[in-house]
Write an enzyme that holds these catalytic residues in place. Structure first.
Site, PDB file in Angstrom:
ATOM      1  N   LEU A   1      43.520  49.286  38.846  1.00 57.67           N
ATOM      2  CA  LEU A   1      42.305  49.612  39.600  1.00 57.67           C
ATOM      3  C   LEU A   1      42.138  48.683  40.789  1.00 57.67           C
ATOM      4  O   LEU A   1      41.584  49.048  41.811  1.00 57.67           O
ATOM      5  CB  LEU A   1      41.078  49.483  38.691  1.00 57.67           C
ATOM      6  CG  LEU A   1      40.949  50.500  37.565  1.00 57.67           C
ATOM      7  CD1 LEU A   1      39.800  50.116  36.653  1.00 57.67           C
ATOM      8  CD2 LEU A   1      40.711  51.880  38.142  1.00 57.67           C
TER       9      LEU A   1
ATOM     10  N   GLY B   1      42.843  37.552  43.423  1.00 63.47           N
ATOM     11  CA  GLY B   1      43.491  36.280  43.158  1.00 63.47           C
ATOM     12  C   GLY B   1      43.421  35.924  41.685  1.00 63.47           C
ATOM     13  O   GLY B   1      44.293  35.250  41.151  1.00 63.47           O
ATOM     14  N   PHE B   2      42.429  36.448  40.999  1.00 69.45           N
ATOM     15  CA  PHE B   2      42.218  36.130  39.587  1.00 69.45           C
ATOM     16  C   PHE B   2      43.171  36.898  38.685  1.00 69.45           C
ATOM     17  O   PHE B   2      43.429  36.522  37.572  1.00 69.45           O
ATOM     18  CB  PHE B   2      40.772  36.447  39.193  1.00 69.45           C
ATOM     19  CG  PHE B   2      40.395  37.858  39.534  1.00 69.45           C
ATOM     20  CD1 PHE B   2      40.707  38.900  38.668  1.00 69.45           C
ATOM     21  CD2 PHE B   2      39.742  38.157  40.726  1.00 69.45           C
ATOM     22  CE1 PHE B   2      40.386  40.197  38.988  1.00 69.45           C
ATOM     23  CE2 PHE B   2      39.421  39.459  41.036  1.00 69.45           C
ATOM     24  CZ  PHE B   2      39.740  40.487  40.173  1.00 69.45           C
TER      25      PHE B   2
ATOM     26  N   ASP C   1      27.674  34.939  41.764  1.00 73.09           N
ATOM     27  CA  ASP C   1      28.635  35.620  42.639  1.00 73.09           C
ATOM     28  C   ASP C   1      28.185  37.038  42.968  1.00 73.09           C
ATOM     29  O   ASP C   1      28.950  37.999  42.833  1.00 73.09           O
ATOM     30  CB  ASP C   1      30.016  35.623  41.992  1.00 73.09           C
ATOM     31  CG  ASP C   1      31.118  35.744  43.037  1.00 73.09           C
ATOM     32  OD1 ASP C   1      30.816  35.600  44.241  1.00 73.09           O
ATOM     33  OD2 ASP C   1      32.271  35.986  42.650  1.00 73.09           O
TER      34      ASP C   1
ATOM     35  N   LYS D   1      40.769  43.415  32.506  1.00 73.52           N
ATOM     36  CA  LYS D   1      41.106  42.441  33.530  1.00 73.52           C
ATOM     37  C   LYS D   1      42.047  41.412  32.912  1.00 73.52           C
ATOM     38  O   LYS D   1      41.755  40.833  31.872  1.00 73.52           O
ATOM     39  CB  LYS D   1      39.828  41.754  34.020  1.00 73.52           C
ATOM     40  CG  LYS D   1      40.078  40.778  35.147  1.00 73.52           C
ATOM     41  CD  LYS D   1      38.844  39.961  35.448  1.00 73.52           C
ATOM     42  CE  LYS D   1      38.072  40.554  36.596  1.00 73.52           C
ATOM     43  NZ  LYS D   1      37.023  39.635  37.070  1.00 73.52           N
TER      44      LYS D   1
END
Ligand SMILES: *[C@@H]1O[C@H](CO)[C@@H](O)[C@H](O)[C@H]1NC(C)=O
Ligand SMILES: *[C@@H]1O[C@H](CO)[C@@H](O)[C@H](O)[C@H]1NC(C)=O
Ligand SMILES: *[C@@H]1O[C@H](CO)[C@@H](O)[C@H](O)[C@H]1NC(C)=O
Ligand SMILES: *[C@@H]1O[C@H](CO)[C@@H](O)[C@H](O)[C@H]1NC(C)=O
Length: 663
Positions: A347, A351-352, A466, A370
Site C-alpha cells: 500500500l 522510511g519506517f 504526528d 506495517k
C-alpha cells in the site's frame, strides 16, 4: 604295426571314457555346464535353475555323455551322485514345482512343458517307455495328476512323473528318528542318489547340509534300470519354477559311475546367504538402493522444507508477551494474509518500512500490515505495552490497531484496512480525485473529534505528536481517521508530560516543542492548525522552493492581513464551497497554529467552533500577536521535507528511533 596302433587308439578311447565317468563341482563356473531355459550360473558359482518369472523351466547338464553300460543290451553299472540344493519361495502359495536330478538320452528335453511336467515331459509323452529318462524329483507342489503324496516330497521317476516310489521330505537322524525337512525353506540340503548295479537298488537320501549322510535312506527302490538307461546318457538337472519369489539353486554336485561319488567340499560351496541377498530378489537388489535413495532424498527434502518453513515463519515470542493474548498475531497468518508480502499488496512505503494490504485467513477481515524493521530488543517490552494500550483506543475517527507480531529484527503492526488510503493523496501532486469542500469539512470535523478523544476522552492523555494529512486515513465512507500512532505518547491525566526528544514532522512542530522538547496537547493543537490550513489550501505546510509563500501559515496570515483570507483556499475547489465554513476553518487554522501555546484553543473548543456551538472569537483581537516566531527556525531549513526529517537527531530511545525514523 597297424594292429598295435589300433589297440592303442581303442585303449586311449576307453581311457577317455573312463575319465568321464566321474566329476565333481564344488560350485560352478560359467561354461562348465550346458544350460538352457532359465538356468544360469551366478558370479559366485551358484547354479540357478530358475527364478521368479511365471511358468518357466531350466536345464543344466554335464556337457559330456556318461557311459552307463558295456553294451546296449547290458546291465546298468552302479552309479552314485550327491548334490547340495536350496529352494526358496517367498510366498508359500506361489512356489515353484521343484527340481529333478535326471539321467536322460539328450542334453535337454525338447518339447517339454514347465509347471507340473517339471520341464521334462509334455502331456503326450509323459510316461512313455521310450523316453529313457530316470529322475529323482524334489517336488514342492502336489500334482494330483501324478498322484503326488504331498507338496513336499521326494520321488523316483521312471520315464514319467508318477513316481515309482516317493516319501515326504525328511531324513532319519541318528537313532532312527525321522525328521521332516521343508524343501522350500531356502536352507541348503544335501541329496544322495545311489544305484547298486548288482542289487538293482536305488537309494535316495536327504539331509540338511553339514549333517552326515544318514545310514537309512529316505527312499529305497529295487528296480532294474537296464530298460531305462541307455549305454550313453547325459546327467543333469531339470527344474520348473512357479511364480514370483521362487528360485532353485544347486550349490555343488559330484557324480561317479562304478564307485562312490567324491564327497563335496562343503566349505568351498558358494555361500547361501548370498542367495538371499543377491539372487533371490534381483528386483530388490537393483530396486532397493534406488528406493532407499529416493526415500532418503525425500526425507531430506521434507526436513529442509520443514526447516525452511519454520525459519520463514519464525517469530520472537517472549514470556511477557503471552499476556497480550489476542493482540499477538502469528506471522504465518500475516504471511498468508498478505500473500507472502507480495508487491501487489503493497500500500505504501516509508522510511519506517512498508505497509501491505491483507485478508486474515480465518476471519476474512481486511487488514493493513506495517513492517517495521528494528535491530535492538531493548525497550521492546515497554514499546509493545504502549502500542497495545494505544491498541485499546476505540473511536470512529481513529484507525484501530488490531495487534502486532514480532520477529527477529522486525516488528509487524496490524491495523484496520482503510480502503481509501491517506488524505494527502487527495490534496497535492495533481490528485486523481479531488475532495470537495463538504467532504473536506467532514474530514476536518472527524479528525478534530478523534483528537479530542485522545486528549480528553480516554483513561490516559494521548499525545499523537504526528498529525498531518498523510497520517489521516479515509475509510470506505470517506470519514477521516487518525492513524499512525508510532510517535504517540501517553501520560496520566493531571500529570506533566515528560521531556522527550523532538520528533514529528517539520512544518507541524510547535515552536515551544522545538525549544523545550515537551509534547503537549497544545503542540498537537498546533499541528492540527497546520493540518486545517493544509486541507483548505490544498498544499503542504512548507514549500520546497524558497519563495515568498514558502511557509503556509505565514502566507494564510498575510492573506488574512490583507482582508482576503479566502484567497488562500485551494484553487482546485473552484467556487463550490461554503464561505462561512471555509473562513472559519482558515481562521481556526491560524488560531491553532499560533506561536504562543496559550493563545491556542483546546480541542474541545475547536470542536465547538467547528460545530458552530460557540462563535469563534474574532481573530483581530489577537491578530497583533500573530507573529509566527517559528518562522526564524525555518529559514535555514528550507529544503525538501524528507531531508528535513532527517535533520532531526535520532533519539536514543529505541521506541523513538524505531518509529520516528524517516518521518
Ligand atoms: C539286444 O536286444 C534286442 C532285443 O531286445 C535284440 O534284438 C538285439 O539283438 C540284442 N543285441 C545284442 C548285441 O545282444
Ligand atoms: C512332446 O514331446 C515330444 C518329445 O520331445 C515331442 O516330439 C512332441 O511334439 C511334444 N508334444 C507336444 C504336444 O508338444
Ligand atoms: C512331518 O510331516 C508330516 C506330514 O507333512 C506330519 O504329519 C508330521 O507331523 C511331521 N512331523 C514332525 C516331527 O514335524
Ligand atoms: C535286467 O534287465 C536286463 C535286460 O532287460 C536283463 O538282461 C537282466 O538280466 C536283468 N537283471 C535282473 C537282475 O533282473
Amino acid at each position: 604295426m597297424f594292429f598295435k596302433i589300433l589297440v592303442l587308439v581303442s585303449l586311449l578311447a576307453v581311457l577317455a571314457y573312463a575319465q568321464e565317468t566321474s566329476f565333481v563341482y564344488n560350485g560352478f563356473k560359467l561354461g562348465e555346464l550346458r544350460l538352457d531355459g532359465m538356468a544360469w550360473v551366478t558370479s559366485n558359482g551358484l547354479l540357478n535353475l530358475g527364478y521368479d518369472v511365471k511358468q518357466q523351466m531350466g536345464h543344466a547338464f554335464h556337457p559330456d555323455p556318461v557311459q552307463f553300460k558295456n553294451s546296449p543290451n547290458g546291465s546298468v553299472f552302479s552309479f552314485s551322485t550327491t548334490f547340495v540344493l536350496a529352494n526358496q519361495a517367498q510366498y508359500a502359495t506361489l512356489r515353484g514345482h521343484g527340481i529333478v536330478f535326471v539321467v536322460a538320452p539328450q542334453r535337454g528335453f525338447p518339447g517339454s512343458l514347465p509347471s507340473q511336467y517339471l520341464g521334462m515331459f509334455n502331456q503326450t509323452n509323459v510316461g512313455d517307455p521310450t523316453n529313457h529318462v530316470f529322475g529323482v524329483e524334489l517336488d514342492t507342489i502336489m500334482s494330483t495328476e501324478f498322484q503326488d503324496i504331498n507338496d513336499n516330497h521326494v520321488g523316483i521317476d521312471l520315464n514319467g512323473l508318477t513316481s515309482a516310489k516317493s516319501a515326504p521330505a525328511g531324513y532319519y537322524a541318528e537313532g532312527g528318528k525321522f525328521k521332516n525337512l521343508t524343501l522350500i525353506s531356502g536352507k541348503a540340503m544335501q541329496v544322495w542318489v545311489d544305484y547298486d548295479g548288482t542289487e538293482k537298488q536305488i537309494n535316495v537320501t536327504l539331509a540338511p547340509i553339514k549333517v552326515r549322510k544318514p545310514n537309512t535312506p529316505l527312499l529305497s527302490l529295487t528296480c532294474n534300470l537296464s530298460s531305462i538307461i541307455n549305454e550313453n546318457m547325459y546327467v543333469g538337472f531339470s527344474s520348473s519354477t512357479g511364480s514370483f519369489g521362487t528360485s532353485h539353486h544347486v550349490l555343488g554336485w559330484s557324480f561317479m559311475v562304478n564307485g562312490k561319488a567324491q564327497a563335496l567340499a562343503l566349505s568351498q560351496l558358494p555361500k547361501l546367504s548370498q542367495i538371499n541377498k543377491k539372487e533371490t530378489s534381483k528386483v530388490l537388489t537393483i530396486g532397493l538402493p534406488w528406493v532407499v535413495l529416493l526415500v532418503i532424498s525425500m526425507l531430506i527434502l521434507s526436513v529442509v522444507y520443514v526447516m525452511r518453513r519454520k525459519r520463514k515463519f519464525a517469530e520472537v515470542l517472549e514470556d511477557w508477551e503471552r499476556d497480550y493474548g489476542p493482540h499477538r498475531f502469528k506471522f504465518k497468518d500475516l504471511y498468508i494474509a498478505t500473500k507472502g508480502f507480495r508487491n501487489q499488496e503493497l500500500l505504501g512505503t516509508g522510511g519506517f518500512g512498508q505497509v501491505y494490504r491483507g485478508i486474515l485467513p480465518t476471519s476474512k477481515i481486511e487488514i493493513a500490515v506495517k513492517r517495521v524493521s528494528h535491530e535492538s530488543r531493548q525497550g521492546m517490552r515497554e514499546f509493545v505495552a504502549e502500542i497495545l494500550s494505544i491498541g485499546r483506543l476505540r473511536h470512529r475517527n481513529i484507525v484501530s490497531l488490531l495487534g502486532y507480531c514480532r520477529r527477529k529484527g522486525e516488528l509487524l503492526l496490524v491495523y484496520d484496512y482503510m480502503p481509501n488510503g491517506s488524505l494527502d493523496k487527495y490534496l497535492y501532486n495533481q490528485p486523481k480525485v479531488i475532495l470537495n469542500w463538504s467532504q473536506r469539512f467532514r474530514v476536518i470535523k472527524g479528525v478534530a473529534s478523534g483528537l479530542l478523544y485522545l486528549h480528553e476522552g480516554w483513561e490516559q492523555v494521548v499525545i499523537h505528536r504526528d498529525i498531518k494529512a498523510s497520517n489521516i486515513l479515509l475509510d470506505a465512507d470517506l470519514n477521516g481517521r487518525l492513524g499512525d500512532f508510532g510517535l504517540a505518547r501517553l501520560y496520566d491525566h493531571g500529570t506533566d508530560p515528560q521531556t522527550t526528544h523532538v520528533a514529528g514532522t517539520l512544518g507541524y512542530l510547535a515552536p515551544e516543542h522545538m525549544r523545550t522538547g515537551k509534547a503537549t496537547r497544545s503542540t498537537d493543537v498546533f499541528a492540527f492548525g497546520v493540518f486545517l490550513l493544509e486541507v483548505t489550501c490544498g498544499r503542504r505546510p512548507v514549500k520546497i522552493r524558497d519563495a515568498e509563500d514558502a511557509i503556509l501559515v505565514d502566507w494564510v496570515f498575510s492573506c488574512w492581513d490583507r482582508g482576503a483570507i479566502l484567497e488562500a483556499r485551494d484553487p482546485k475547489l473552484g467556487a463550490e464551497f461554503v464561505e462561512e465554513e471555509m473562513e472559519l476553518v482558515l481562521k481556526l487554522g491560524l488560531m491553532c497554529s499560533h506561536s504562543d501555546p496559550l493563545m491556542r484553543p483546546s480541542m474541545r473548543q475547536v470542536l465547538q467552533y467547528l460545530e458552530g456551538d460557540i462563535p469563534m472569537p474574532e481573530l483581530s483581537s489577537i491578530g497583533s500577536r500573530l507573529t509566527f516566531s517559528h518562522h526564524e527556525g525555518f529559514d535555514d531549513l528550507a529544503m525538501p521535507p524528507s531531508s528535513m526529517d532527517k535533520a532531526f537527531p535520532q533519539s536514543s530511545s529505541v521506541v523513538e528511533s524505531l518509529l520516528s525514523g524517516g518521518r
